[in-house]
Scaffold this motif. Sequence first.
Motif, PDB file in Angstrom:
ATOM      1  N   LYS A   1      49.288  39.115  40.949  1.00 59.42           N
ATOM      2  CA  LYS A   1      48.307  38.256  40.269  1.00 59.42           C
ATOM      3  C   LYS A   1      48.480  38.325  38.752  1.00 59.42           C
ATOM      4  O   LYS A   1      48.315  37.324  38.054  1.00 59.42           O
ATOM      5  N   LEU A   2      48.819  39.510  38.250  1.00 59.17           N
ATOM      6  CA  LEU A   2      49.026  39.670  36.812  1.00 59.17           C
ATOM      7  C   LEU A   2      50.237  38.851  36.364  1.00 59.17           C
ATOM      8  O   LEU A   2      50.172  38.124  35.357  1.00 59.17           O
ATOM      9  N   ALA A   3      51.324  38.936  37.118  1.00 58.95           N
ATOM     10  CA  ALA A   3      52.538  38.187  36.758  1.00 58.95           C
ATOM     11  C   ALA A   3      52.272  36.687  36.782  1.00 58.95           C
ATOM     12  O   ALA A   3      52.703  35.941  35.882  1.00 58.95           O
ATOM     13  N   LYS A   4      51.536  36.222  37.792  1.00 55.29           N
ATOM     14  CA  LYS A   4      51.246  34.796  37.907  1.00 55.29           C
ATOM     15  C   LYS A   4      50.354  34.326  36.764  1.00 55.29           C
ATOM     16  O   LYS A   4      50.550  33.244  36.198  1.00 55.29           O
TER      17      LYS A   4
ATOM     18  N   VAL B   1      37.079  33.210  37.092  1.00 54.59           N
ATOM     19  CA  VAL B   1      37.580  34.562  36.824  1.00 54.59           C
ATOM     20  C   VAL B   1      38.181  35.146  38.108  1.00 54.59           C
ATOM     21  O   VAL B   1      37.614  35.010  39.193  1.00 54.59           O
ATOM     22  N   VAL B   2      39.328  35.788  37.956  1.00 53.84           N
ATOM     23  CA  VAL B   2      39.967  36.502  39.060  1.00 53.84           C
ATOM     24  C   VAL B   2      40.011  37.990  38.703  1.00 53.84           C
ATOM     25  O   VAL B   2      40.204  38.333  37.534  1.00 53.84           O
ATOM     26  N   ILE B   3      39.798  38.861  39.703  1.00 59.63           N
ATOM     27  CA  ILE B   3      39.811  40.314  39.470  1.00 59.63           C
ATOM     28  C   ILE B   3      40.973  40.926  40.235  1.00 59.63           C
ATOM     29  O   ILE B   3      41.192  40.600  41.408  1.00 59.63           O
ATOM     30  N   THR B   4      41.715  41.834  39.603  1.00 61.88           N
ATOM     31  CA  THR B   4      42.827  42.502  40.279  1.00 61.88           C
ATOM     32  C   THR B   4      42.981  43.928  39.765  1.00 61.88           C
ATOM     33  O   THR B   4      42.504  44.268  38.681  1.00 61.88           O
ATOM     34  N   GLY B   5      43.647  44.772  40.549  1.00 60.97           N
ATOM     35  CA  GLY B   5      43.897  46.153  40.127  1.00 60.97           C
ATOM     36  C   GLY B   5      42.720  47.076  40.385  1.00 60.97           C
ATOM     37  O   GLY B   5      41.664  46.674  40.857  1.00 60.97           O
ATOM     38  N   THR B   6      42.907  48.359  40.061  1.00 64.23           N
ATOM     39  CA  THR B   6      41.876  49.384  40.258  1.00 64.23           C
ATOM     40  C   THR B   6      41.055  49.545  38.988  1.00 64.23           C
ATOM     41  O   THR B   6      41.588  49.845  37.923  1.00 64.23           O
TER      42      THR B   6
ATOM     43  N   LEU C   1      42.115  40.130  30.606  1.00 65.26           N
ATOM     44  CA  LEU C   1      41.149  41.081  30.050  1.00 65.26           C
ATOM     45  C   LEU C   1      41.273  42.418  30.767  1.00 65.26           C
ATOM     46  O   LEU C   1      41.486  42.454  31.980  1.00 65.26           O
ATOM     47  N   ASN C   2      41.159  43.506  30.004  1.00 69.13           N
ATOM     48  CA  ASN C   2      40.946  44.803  30.650  1.00 69.13           C
ATOM     49  C   ASN C   2      39.455  45.129  30.531  1.00 69.13           C
ATOM     50  O   ASN C   2      38.687  44.332  29.982  1.00 69.13           O
ATOM     51  N   GLU C   3      39.051  46.288  31.022  1.00 62.60           N
ATOM     52  CA  GLU C   3      37.615  46.605  30.999  1.00 62.60           C
ATOM     53  C   GLU C   3      37.063  46.682  29.577  1.00 62.60           C
ATOM     54  O   GLU C   3      35.930  46.281  29.306  1.00 62.60           O
ATOM     55  N   GLU C   4      37.864  47.188  28.668  1.00 67.58           N
ATOM     56  CA  GLU C   4      37.432  47.295  27.275  1.00 67.58           C
ATOM     57  C   GLU C   4      37.190  45.908  26.691  1.00 67.58           C
ATOM     58  O   GLU C   4      36.186  45.672  26.004  1.00 67.58           O
ATOM     59  N   ASP C   5      38.111  44.972  26.990  1.00 65.35           N
ATOM     60  CA  ASP C   5      37.928  43.590  26.522  1.00 65.35           C
ATOM     61  C   ASP C   5      36.655  42.989  27.104  1.00 65.35           C
ATOM     62  O   ASP C   5      35.912  42.279  26.408  1.00 65.35           O
ATOM     63  N   LEU C   6      36.424  43.257  28.382  1.00 61.19           N
ATOM     64  CA  LEU C   6      35.237  42.716  29.043  1.00 61.19           C
ATOM     65  C   LEU C   6      33.970  43.227  28.377  1.00 61.19           C
ATOM     66  O   LEU C   6      33.032  42.460  28.113  1.00 61.19           O
TER      67      LEU C   6
ATOM     68  N   LEU D   1      40.581  39.550  35.079  1.00 57.75           N
ATOM     69  CA  LEU D   1      40.116  40.905  34.764  1.00 57.75           C
ATOM     70  C   LEU D   1      41.056  41.870  35.465  1.00 57.75           C
ATOM     71  O   LEU D   1      41.138  41.886  36.694  1.00 57.75           O
ATOM     72  N   CYS D   2      41.748  42.683  34.681  1.00 53.09           N
ATOM     73  CA  CYS D   2      42.881  43.443  35.203  1.00 53.09           C
ATOM     74  C   CYS D   2      42.654  44.949  35.078  1.00 53.09           C
ATOM     75  O   CYS D   2      42.362  45.455  33.995  1.00 53.09           O
ATOM     76  N   GLY D   3      42.757  45.658  36.222  1.00 54.77           N
ATOM     77  CA  GLY D   3      42.674  47.115  36.213  1.00 54.77           C
ATOM     78  C   GLY D   3      44.055  47.732  36.342  1.00 54.77           C
ATOM     79  O   GLY D   3      45.070  47.054  36.160  1.00 54.77           O
ATOM     80  N   GLU D   4      44.088  49.012  36.686  1.00 57.07           N
ATOM     81  CA  GLU D   4      45.373  49.702  36.836  1.00 57.07           C
ATOM     82  C   GLU D   4      46.107  49.221  38.085  1.00 57.07           C
ATOM     83  O   GLU D   4      45.497  48.757  39.042  1.00 57.07           O
TER      84      GLU D   4
END
Length: 650
Positions: free
Chosen positions: A627-630, A583-588, A639-644, A619-622
């Motif tokens: 990283k999102l594009a890749k 899992v990779v985490i990115t964004g706020t 995934l966003n927080e709701e998906d998580l 796992l993608c925040g605002e």
Amino acid sequence: MDSQNYHFVIDTLNKMAYHYYVLDSPIASDAEYDALYHKLKAYEEAHPDSIVPNSPTQRVGDVPLSEFSKNTHIKRMWSLDDVFDEAELEEWLKRIQKTHPYATFTCSPKFDGASLNLLYEGGLLQSATTRGNGIEGELVTQNARTIFSIPLQIPYKEQIEIRGEVLIAKDDFTSLNAQRLTDNLPLFANPRNAAAGSLRQLDSKITVKRPLRFMPWGVGAIHTQKQSFYEILKSLESFGFAPMPFLVHCTDKEEIIKTYQNLLNTRETYPLMLDGMVIMIDEMAIQEQLGWTIKSPRFACAYKFPAVEKTSIIKDIVFQVGRTGVITPVAELEPVEIEGAMIARASLHNFSEIAKKDIRIGDRVVIIRSGDVIPKIISSIHTLRDGSQVRIQPPTLCPECAQELLLEEILIKCQNLNCPARVKESLVHFASKKALNIDGLGEKIVYELFDKGLVRGILDLYKLKEEDLLKLEGWKQKRAQNLINGIKNTYGIELWRLINAFGIEHIGEGASKKLAKIFGTRVFSISEAEILGIDGFGEEMARSLCEFNHANKELIETMLEIIQPKVQQREVVLDSVFAGKNVVITGTLSAPREHFVEILEGLGAKVSSSVSSKSDYLLCGENAGSKLAKAQNLGVQILNEEDLLKLLKT
């Protein structure tokens, strides 16, 4: 005095003390205060059951303590990242404004003293704790109660941690040292050291005689509807604390720089020691969103004042050998006073630095020292050379063991693992506070035990006997017992401390804690691939740990058997949807990144810092970036927080 006006007298005395100690604006003479205080004291001696917690008589020093207890902060006390110039400030602001363009800032002075955390419950002062390691510190409540600018009672009834700095004013410091000179006592180096030393007196009757004052600068745990950090700080004034000077709410870089320059211009004439300005995001909601790194908040920084510069002459160069074998050139200087401290030595870091700055023995050099930073030579004054200066030649043999040295890029290293200097420094690190924390085993004692042949390595510490120590000059039974007990106290210590104590290259305190939590004692047999699967661990760290484990297998096994460290390994849910997934985490996100890392790793996931074809989830925040594009290009599930949350429920 009767019971009816008892509380009136207390309020009157507290008001007098507030104007005298906090506002520097007396409303009564010393004689008037003393006369009323003695009436109050006489009444309380006759009616001991009537004494209330906020009575000024409760500030008198109590019986001496044998040692300080440890106390845990409700909310961690973080240290701040530093910025030193406008370019670094602009870079910090850009990081903030990239995700929060409308953030504003609270700017306040950074006092140079001893940090203290005050806990109030039901309006009464319950405890006072030093910063310590940020998680727990020393309980100094008895001493804090003697400081008149710390209210014993506040109007706020909810639980609250109020943080600030214990200080000694410059004039008070001069008077204190003058008195110590008269009394033939050692002088304090500077006001900060004097404040810290006074706060940590085991006998509070000594503390009460020191001119300490408390200046609030923040809060920890708090129940409030206020959404502005500036408003929270201002509200502390109504609790009876000293008003914070130079407190300014800023909306942009220009206002921040203007406030900084104003503070810098006041630095020399202001009665308290200042070493910079704290810049804090004002909006509490944004503070929570940005969260913290492993050591500091992302929503604040300290804009440090320029370091004080002095000049001195290099008399000689000595070569120090560290525990990793690196040879560090150290300049011996003609002593010079900088910010209250006498400086006689300064590190030159490495020989590449010496060559670049063309520093020679006999040079007059410019030295800086800022706060607790080790003195540093920044340049030599070439125009003052008279031809007597001597070039500094790198050594070819170790100054301690005479073994041939290895040139490794810009470093020169001794590779002899049995080099006395390396062994001694390794032992010092092993016993240090952030390692096994062995009381009574500081640098001087380590050197003495080594030089007398009692200790030649880590394992020898556990073979020490009281009778061995009593043979040494100046050692008495109590001192020997204390050291033996300090060593025994390492039995059952937390595993991360043992990992850190080994002094493995590239593996510090934070990495040791993470390794212990994830792997437990299996950390000493894991593969490079397993280490690289941990978020934040790179190839150098993985290689260094594996090489250490291979080369020191016998030592590790023996130490585990002796100490039997306490393992607080994270419980992992092996049948979760994230078990074994990358899992990779990115964004706020709505909480600090570490919060999500802990959740995911607890579910068996491997959290890494970069997206690759092996990644299973992002796992993608605002305000997510590349990283999102890749991840989208590689077909990684996003995934966003709701998906998580939905997946966690399953």
